[in-house]
Design an enzyme around this catalytic site. Sequence first.
Site, PDB file in Angstrom:
ATOM      1  CG  ASP A 264      -2.189   0.846   0.969  1.00 57.40           C
ATOM      2  OD1 ASP A 264      -2.157   1.751   0.141  1.00 57.40           O
ATOM      3  OD2 ASP A 264      -2.990   0.735   1.912  1.00 57.40           O
TER       4      ASP A 264
ATOM      5  CG  ASP B  51      -7.190   4.639  -1.025  1.00 54.98           C
ATOM      6  OD1 ASP B  51      -6.888   3.344  -1.104  1.00 54.98           O
ATOM      7  OD2 ASP B  51      -5.979   4.974  -0.316  1.00 54.98           O
TER       8      ASP B  51
END
Length: 750
Positions: free
Chosen positions: A426, A518
Amino acid sequence: MRSFGQLAVAALGCVSSVAAQYRHLNSSQIHTDSKGFRLQHGFETVLVQPYGYDGFRVRAWPFRPPTGDEISFLYDPPLEGPEAGAAAHGMNYDISTNGLEPLRLRNGKIVVQTFTAPVRNNVTNVRLAFYRVEDDGSETLLTNEYQPYKALNPRYYSWNGPGYEFSAAFSFSTTPDEQVYGTGQQQDHLVNKKGNTIDLINFNTHIPTPMFMSSKGYGFVWNSAAEGEMEFGALRNRFTSRTTTLVDYAITTADEGDYDTLQRRLTAMTGRAPQPPDWTLGYIHSKLRYENQTEFIQLAQEFHDRNIPVSMLVIDYQSWVHQGDWGLDPALWPNVSYMAEKVKELTGAEIMASLWPSVSDASDNYATMQMEGYLAALRSGPGITDSWNGSYIRLVDSTNPKARDFLWSKLKYNYYDKGIKNFWIDQADGGNLGEAYQNNGQSRYIESIPYPFADALYHAGTQMSVGKLYPWAHQQALEEGLRNVTNTQMGSPCDQVSLSRSGYIGSQRFCSIVWSGDTTSVWETLAKQVSAGLSAAATGWGWWTQDIGGFEKDQSVWWSANIDTPEFRELYVRWQQWATFLPFMRNHGSRDCNTQDAFTCDNEPWTYGESNTPTIVSYINLRYQLVNYTRALFSQLSATGRMIMRPLYMDFGMTDPNIMEMTKNNSNVTTQQYMYGPRMLVTPVTLPNVTEWSVYLPQTAGGNGTQPWTYWWTNATYAGGQSVTVPAPLEHVPVFHLGSRADIMSGDVF
Ligand SMILES: *[C@@H]1O[C@H](CO)[C@@H](O)[C@H](O)[C@H]1NC(C)=O
Ligand SMILES: *[C@@H]1O[C@H](CO)[C@@H](O)[C@H](O)[C@H]1NC(C)=O
Ligand SMILES: *[C@@H]1O[C@H](CO)[C@@H](O)[C@H](O)[C@H]1NC(C)=O
Ligand SMILES: *[C@@H]1O[C@H](CO)[C@@H](O)[C@H](O)[C@H]1NC(C)=O
Ligand SMILES: *[C@@H]1O[C@H](CO)[C@@H](O)[C@H](O)[C@H]1NC(C)=O
Ligand SMILES: *[C@@H]1O[C@H](CO)[C@@H](O)[C@H](O)[C@H]1NC(C)=O
Ligand SMILES: *[C@@H]1O[C@H](CO)[C@@H](O)[C@H](O)[C@H]1NC(C)=O
Ligand SMILES: *[C@@H]1O[C@H](CO)[C@@H](O)[C@H](O)[C@H]1NC(C)=O
Ligand SMILES: *[C@@H]1O[C@H](CO)[C@@H](O)[C@H](O)[C@H]1NC(C)=O
Ligand SMILES: *[C@@H]1O[C@H](CO)[C@@H](O)[C@H](O)[C@H]1NC(C)=O
Ligand SMILES: *[C@@H]1O[C@H](CO)[C@@H](O)[C@H](O)[C@H]1NC(C)=O
Ligand SMILES: *[C@@H]1O[C@H](CO)[C@@H](O)[C@H](O)[C@H]1NC(C)=O
């Protein structure tokens, strides 16, 4: 005989001069077995080599020749081609030229030609033009280096810094009707990128990648790790590297409309996807975030008790004590081996854990990494690229092979050896964690201050010169580690996977899934993920997924991400049923709810209202029923680069005249409908409150639509080449298929 770039001729003096020079040549002047030529053009050198089947690779530099150590995302030699398996081309060539006499090289279907063109009265410079040789022997101009009369050089170099590194901007001709596919992943509703300008800078949800397929039947790779821009104008495509020591690009061609061959050629240059582990083809479950071992085992227990299949459960961030520990917090996860075994026993599922690239001063690893030089620095000093919850953070320098080893050694010891064998990379977009500088995780009030991006310094170079390598190097770190520990070779089937928010040219060579980042939990974002996935696919990234339901609340929409509202539940169901027909089906997000704190609100299949649960579960089950088909799609991807998510231009550009027209203006049909493999047309519902859905059914091969489309839910059949409206109650995602359902279920479709 195809048009010889007529629009370009009308618009540009220089292109007509290509034609003029070309007509003076005869076939005996075409070199068909050359190793390449080296063009000396003043202080500039251009090296052109045949590359793979039907391709050329071009490198260009001013003054100082390349060292051979430059970062490259191209294989030398390519995986397939006349030279496959032979020695690398290196910098070989066997013809030297100053370009004053036209020179032509042919490699299979592609011809490169040097030509001189006027830049002002009686002054010319030397450029390259690329043609495809058609079956009838005629030649079609694909593109040529472009310079308007009395304007910027097509190969333009400028020096802005104190050293040798230069900025390079290369311009290529295009025509207003050309379409451009690929370019990585953006959030723009575009399948055709024509007219767009794209920054080559990574952001969360944006993975700009300078590689495209043209509707004229060529593929192009700008092989640079530098930040810069790509511009797709009416008459000119331009690629800019902000600071570099070498320009390097490749071009390949295939028959018009044959995008499968273009993908085959491009992936032979940049990388073929390996076969993913079979278990990843099921359902991957995640949320922000399961906080501890007890909760995580309880989650597995619920999947077990409800008899819902699941292939992987995911542990998100803040599961560590400090960023950069690369290990779970023992207070919250006291017995990781036990947990992994228990989860396996209850569900058969694997576990994936998140890692961030950032290292806080408080981490045990910080001092070692700082001393060993494993951390990125900054031009301005000590390398703080952002802050998080009151602590400065620095990035692990994954462009340093030793730092990659160090990172893997921690992951192996803390996770892999204890049974957590899959890793979620991430935030590793580089620079400021992939976000505009915002004091990550701290005050919202200063988010909009327009600080420049961190100009990080890495082992491989500066953010500006090699920043595009950074996420790729993280995928590489996991690949190296997983290949080592499973004792398998790169390219062979994967036992475990990583999941990455970013990637770059050739990322598909790793056992690594790219996800779309996201996103926000609104309808508009759902619609945009379809074209994002189609562009990712055209960039070569077959291993692609996204967050079912969107990642986070859109603050301007009151119900967004709130699982207790009927509005969000409906969006979630539509999103989830669509994701059944993606390369990977993965549920993730940060949810709101009326009863819990955000970050702990539920995101399980059974938490979207009792009436929706059977629908949600039915799609998870369908995903498992389709596993033969999905596996076959991945096998083809792996063998030949054949795309899994297929924009309509791929299969119908030649059979249905409407498709290229609709793709040209990015009509919703072409940005929100696609083929999932060769047999299934997927047309997700992207609006609320819908009970029926209008779909355009492309005309199939055969010319008059005789191969019918079958609606999955009714078995009604429809001829291609028309719009139809079909029932689409909340339980049904509109999906049509070609051929029999039994063939699809068996996977026997190629
Ligand atoms: C073709 O070009 C070659 C090399 O310039 C020349 O020797 C030959 O005569 C030309 N042939 C024809 C048919 O023009
Ligand atoms: C410019 O080119 C033309 C045509 O080739 C030639 O006749 C003329 O002499 C040239 N002029 C100069 C100043 O070189
Ligand atoms: C684990 O997390 C759950 C859910 O947030 C919480 O209710 C529970 O108290 C936590 N247990 C421990 C031991 O931290
Ligand atoms: C982890 O759990 C297993 C099985 O219950 C047990 O045998 C082992 O001792 C535990 N390890 C630790 C460090 O608690
Ligand atoms: C932020 O730091 C504080 C104090 O160090 C700590 O109590 C809190 O848990 C941290 N929050 C997060 C989200 O890391
Ligand atoms: C795996 O890594 C170990 C330790 O670095 C090394 O000794 C070994 O050669 C590697 N194995 C393979 C197959 O690369
Ligand atoms: C896009 O092209 C299609 C087909 O030519 C046409 O029907 C449609 O109206 C166009 N849409 C826009 C927004 O221009
Ligand atoms: C295209 O899709 C967008 C997003 O779903 C939607 O807002 C728009 O109304 C659609 N346009 C048409 C012409 O269907
Ligand atoms: C759907 O329709 C109902 C009534 O017809 C309305 O109350 C609701 O707000 C609509 N939902 C959305 C998301 O527009
Ligand atoms: C169209 O269909 C007819 C009969 O259905 C067939 O005879 C004909 O060959 C088809 N035409 C093309 C171009 O496929
Ligand atoms: C459609 O056909 C399939 C077999 O191909 C069958 O399993 C399914 O039940 C049929 N659906 C309907 C609604 O008839
Ligand atoms: C998948 O293929 C296997 C073996 O080829 C077959 O036994 C199985 O029935 C197939 N699954 C489905 C759902 O058709």
